[in-house]
Design a protein around this motif. Structure first.
Motif, PDB file in Angstrom:
ATOM      1  N   VAL A 176       0.899  -1.260  -0.009  1.00 30.57           N
ATOM      2  CA  VAL A 176       0.049  -0.111  -0.107  1.00 30.57           C
ATOM      3  C   VAL A 176       0.906   1.182   0.046  1.00 30.57           C
ATOM      4  O   VAL A 176       0.656   2.096  -0.623  1.00 30.57           O
ATOM      5  N   ALA A 177       1.828   1.164   0.819  1.00 20.70           N
ATOM      6  CA  ALA A 177       2.776   2.323   0.913  1.00 20.70           C
ATOM      7  C   ALA A 177       2.032   3.904   0.970  1.00 20.70           C
ATOM      8  O   ALA A 177       2.319   4.776   0.279  1.00 20.70           O
ATOM      9  N   ASP A 178       1.247   3.782   2.018  1.00 18.98           N
ATOM     10  CA  ASP A 178       0.253   5.012   2.152  1.00 18.98           C
ATOM     11  C   ASP A 178       1.066   5.723   3.446  1.00 18.98           C
ATOM     12  O   ASP A 178       0.938   5.337   4.624  1.00 18.98           O
ATOM     13  N   ALA A 179       1.977   6.734   3.114  1.00 16.10           N
ATOM     14  CA  ALA A 179       2.661   7.594   4.295  1.00 16.10           C
ATOM     15  C   ALA A 179       1.778   8.195   4.875  1.00 16.10           C
ATOM     16  O   ALA A 179       1.878   8.240   6.109  1.00 16.10           O
ATOM     17  N   ASP A 180       0.841   8.697   4.464  1.00 16.30           N
ATOM     18  CA  ASP A 180      -0.140   9.436   5.423  1.00 16.30           C
ATOM     19  C   ASP A 180      -0.864   8.502   6.731  1.00 16.30           C
ATOM     20  O   ASP A 180      -0.881   9.189   7.690  1.00 16.30           O
ATOM     21  N   ALA A 181      -1.164   7.417   5.909  1.00 15.80           N
ATOM     22  CA  ALA A 181      -1.989   6.473   6.757  1.00 15.80           C
ATOM     23  C   ALA A 181      -0.683   5.814   7.773  1.00 15.80           C
ATOM     24  O   ALA A 181      -1.095   4.740   8.715  1.00 15.80           O
ATOM     25  N   GLY A 182       0.407   5.704   7.461  1.00 14.34           N
ATOM     26  CA  GLY A 182       1.554   4.772   8.069  1.00 14.34           C
ATOM     27  C   GLY A 182       1.372   3.525   7.841  1.00 14.34           C
ATOM     28  O   GLY A 182       1.733   2.722   8.643  1.00 14.34           O
ATOM     29  N   VAL A 183       0.849   3.204   6.738  1.00 10.03           N
ATOM     30  CA  VAL A 183       0.629   1.676   6.426  1.00 10.03           C
ATOM     31  C   VAL A 183       1.375   1.321   4.951  1.00 10.03           C
ATOM     32  O   VAL A 183       1.263   1.840   4.206  1.00 10.03           O
ATOM     33  N   TYR A 184       2.170   0.403   5.112  1.00 13.95           N
ATOM     34  CA  TYR A 184       3.032  -0.275   4.045  1.00 13.95           C
ATOM     35  C   TYR A 184       2.477  -1.321   3.369  1.00 13.95           C
ATOM     36  O   TYR A 184       2.350  -1.550   2.248  1.00 13.95           O
ATOM     37  N   LEU A 185       1.977  -2.367   4.193  1.00 12.32           N
ATOM     38  CA  LEU A 185       1.417  -3.465   3.861  1.00 12.32           C
ATOM     39  C   LEU A 185       0.063  -3.670   4.258  1.00 12.32           C
ATOM     40  O   LEU A 185      -0.158  -3.357   5.340  1.00 12.32           O
ATOM     41  N   ASP A 186      -0.912  -4.360   3.322  1.00 14.18           N
ATOM     42  CA  ASP A 186      -1.978  -4.946   3.744  1.00 14.18           C
ATOM     43  C   ASP A 186      -1.927  -6.228   3.797  1.00 14.18           C
ATOM     44  O   ASP A 186      -2.027  -7.005   2.821  1.00 14.18           O
TER      45      ASP A 186
END
Length: 455
Positions: A176-186
């Motif tokens: 995912v690499a969502d920097a805003d949410a701090g989520v890299y993997l789903d």
């Protein structure tokens, strides 16, 4: 000339010669089988010839004969994975296929190494899966003879199932690499792989994301009934030995005819038998070169060694240019360990050798040349190109794995003189498509990732 859509496309693989019983290391132009410059030169030549992939064989142990290293057979092959990784850095389009055992490796580790090369190469990796159960090779792994012969394809099939499950366990959008949410993997998009049988106990979350082509291409070289079943269940390419036209057509029909029951179509499995070649400006010149090369490939001591391996006797005093020995083979006690059938098979094989030698008035060396150095295509470039095209258009093969006799220059003549003629026929590519994976080059169906894989 571009590809003619009305014609079947020819697929070609390039077998790196190394040092073995088909190469002529004594030739003044022969180079090193271990220097990376040899691999790079060969790979660049194959890429210039628009080959589908470069093929590396593997030898896990120096061959031995009568207690001594047999230096005239497979000798000094470096590690397959290391060579493929290095070649990925100096090539751009060609596929990179290596031979790796399903007996002496473990699926998780091998799957991650091949997936890594698939990433590094942009989706150009392939795996030639081979089986072995003999104690000779097993001794190097403290597994001498640990696997019953009957189980080698059982292990190979489960090995392939686990590997494909691992490669397919990541959905394409798992990162995912969502920097805003701090989520890299789903984590919901990565499946756990479980496989527990008497041969394997795997419970794994794979640590390599889905590769550019979904998974490496799987090649298979076995020809037995079990080997054909393995190929139709798991392989994308068969590296066969069927090169006589009618025999090749029979093999093609048999193997391709099994695919529908597996939910596969004809084009989902390519058949690329090994093929040697000798070119000349005339047919006569090619035949003379073929004879010279065969004599260099089968030296007198090579011919004697071949017979010793069949007869299990010392023939060092025999003349290689003389007739076959009249003595019987040493097969040991008939009842020993239930080997009576094997003894009968040895005697049947020797009877066939004697029949062939008598019918064609062959010496020992000529017989071994007939058996091991009978080059597949011998003639002018026009003749060789025509034959290759005929085999593919008339469904004897999907192409060939081209085997040269020199390292690293064994592909030069074929690339310069035969490939342009195939391109003129409209049945062989004259360029690579940018970003094409090995699956794309071979015309294989796309690989689905992220499917449920737990066992």
């Amino acid at each position: 000339m571009s590809l003619n859509p009305a014609k079947r496309q020819i697929h070609l693989a390039a077998h790196f010669p190394g040092v073995n019983n088909t190469t002529v290391w004594t030739d003044p132009t022969a180079g090193s089988q271990i220097d990376f410059a040899s691999f790079e030169y060969f790979a660049r030549t194959a890429e210039r010839g628009r080959f589908d992939y470069l093929f590396l064989a593997e030898g896990l142990r120096l061959r031995e004969h009568r207690g001594r290293i047999h230096e005239l057979d497979v000798l000094g092959r470096p590690n397959t994975l290391a060579v493929l990784a290095a070649l990925a850095a100096v090539t751009e389009h060609i596929g990179l296929v290596g031979t790796l055992s399903t007996t002496f490796n473990e699926p998780y580790e091998l799957a991650r190494q091949l997936a890594t090369i698939d990433h590094l190469s942009g989706g150009r990796a392939g795996w030639n899966a081979v089986t072995s159960s003999d104690a000779f090779h097993g001794a190097n792994f403290r597994r001498g003879g640990y696997l019953d012969h009957a189980d080698r394809y059982v292990r190979a099939s489960e090995f392939a199932e686990i590997s494909k499950a691992l490669w397919g366990s990541w959905q394409d959008d798992a990162i995912v690499a969502d920097a805003d949410a701090g989520v890299y993997l789903d984590a919901e998009r990565i499946a756990r792989v479980r496989h527990q049988t008497r041969l394997f106990d795997v419970d794994a979350l794979f640590d390599v994301p889905a590769s550019p082509q979904g998974r490496p291409v799987i090649v298979q070289a076995g020809d037995s009934a079990d080997g054909r079943d393995f190929a139709t269940d798991h392989a994308d390419v068969i590296f066969s030995l069927h090169t006589e036209f009618e025999d090749a057509q029979d093999f093609y029909r048999d193997v391709k005819g099994r695919l529908a029951a597996r939910g596969r179509d004809e084009e989902s499995l390519k058949i690329l038998p090994a093929a040697t070649f000798v070119l000349g400006d005339t047919a006569e010149e090619a035949r003379e070169r073929s004879r010279e090369i065969a004599l260099a490939q089968v030296r007198p001591e090579t011919a004697i060694t071949y017979l010793e391996q069949v007869w299990n006797r010392d023939f060092s005093g025999y003349d290689p240019d003389g007739p076959l020995p009249e003595v019987e083979p040493d097969t040991g006690p008939e009842s020993a360990q239930g080997f009576a059938n094997r003894h009968a098979a040895v005697r049947a094989r020797i009877a066939k050798l004697r029949e062939t030698a008598a019918a064609e008035n062959l010496s020992i060396r000529d017989l071994i040349i007939r058996l091991t150095a009978n080059h597949t295509f011998v003639g002018t470039p026009e003749f060789v190109a025509g034959e290759i095209d005929r085999y593919v258009q008339e469904r004897a093969t999907d192409g060939f794995t081209v085997v040269g006799h020199l390292t690293p220059h064994g592909l030069d003549e074929f690339t310069d003189r035969v490939v342009p003629l195939l391109q003129e026929r409209g049945s062989y590519r004259d360029t690579y498509e940018d970003g094409a994976t090995l699956h794309d080059l071979l015309g294989l169906p796309a690989v689905r990732t992220g499917a449920p894989v737990g066992v």
